[in-house]
Scaffold this motif. Structure first.
Motif: not given
Length: 93
Positions: A15-27
Motif C-alpha cells: 500500500l502506498g500514498f499517492g499524490v495525484y490531484q493533491i494541490p501543490n500547496e498541500e503536497t
C-alpha cells in the motif's frame, strides 16, 4: 503493513500514498504526514506537477528523523509525451 518481496529480495509495502490531484500547496505537508503515520511507499508522476513538493515532504520527514531514505520506496511514471524513443525517455528520467 503487508509487503511483497521483490526479485532482488527487498520487501516493498503493498500500500502506498499517492499524490495525484493533491494541490501543490498541500503536497509537502500531506506527504510528510503520510510518512509520519507509517506510509513507506510514495507514488508520484511528472504529470501530477507536484514532484518538487513531494520531495520537500520526504526531505522534511528524513530531516526530522522519522525515516531514512533507505526505508522509503518512491515510484514515479513517465508522461507519454516524454517517451518517443530511448533518447527522450532517458532525458525524462
Amino acid at each position: 503493513m503487508k509487503e511483497i518481496t521483490l526479485n532482488n529480495g527487498e520487501k516493498m509495502p503493498q500500500l502506498g500514498f499517492g499524490v495525484y490531484q493533491i494541490p501543490n500547496e498541500e503536497t509537502a505537508k500531506s506527504v510528510y504526514e503520510a510518512i509520519k503515520v507509517g506510509y513507506r511507499l510514495i507514488d508520484t508522476a511528472i504529470s501530477y506537477h507536484n514532484e518538487t513538493e513531494t520531495g520537500q515532504g520526504i526531505k522534511r520527514a528524513i530531516d526530522d528523523g522519522i525515516v531514512t531514505r533507505k526505508e522509503l520506496f518512491i515510484t514515479t511514471k513517465l508522461f507519454v509525451n516524454n517517451v518517443f524513443n530511448e533518447q527522450t525517455a532517458a532525458q525524462a528520467i
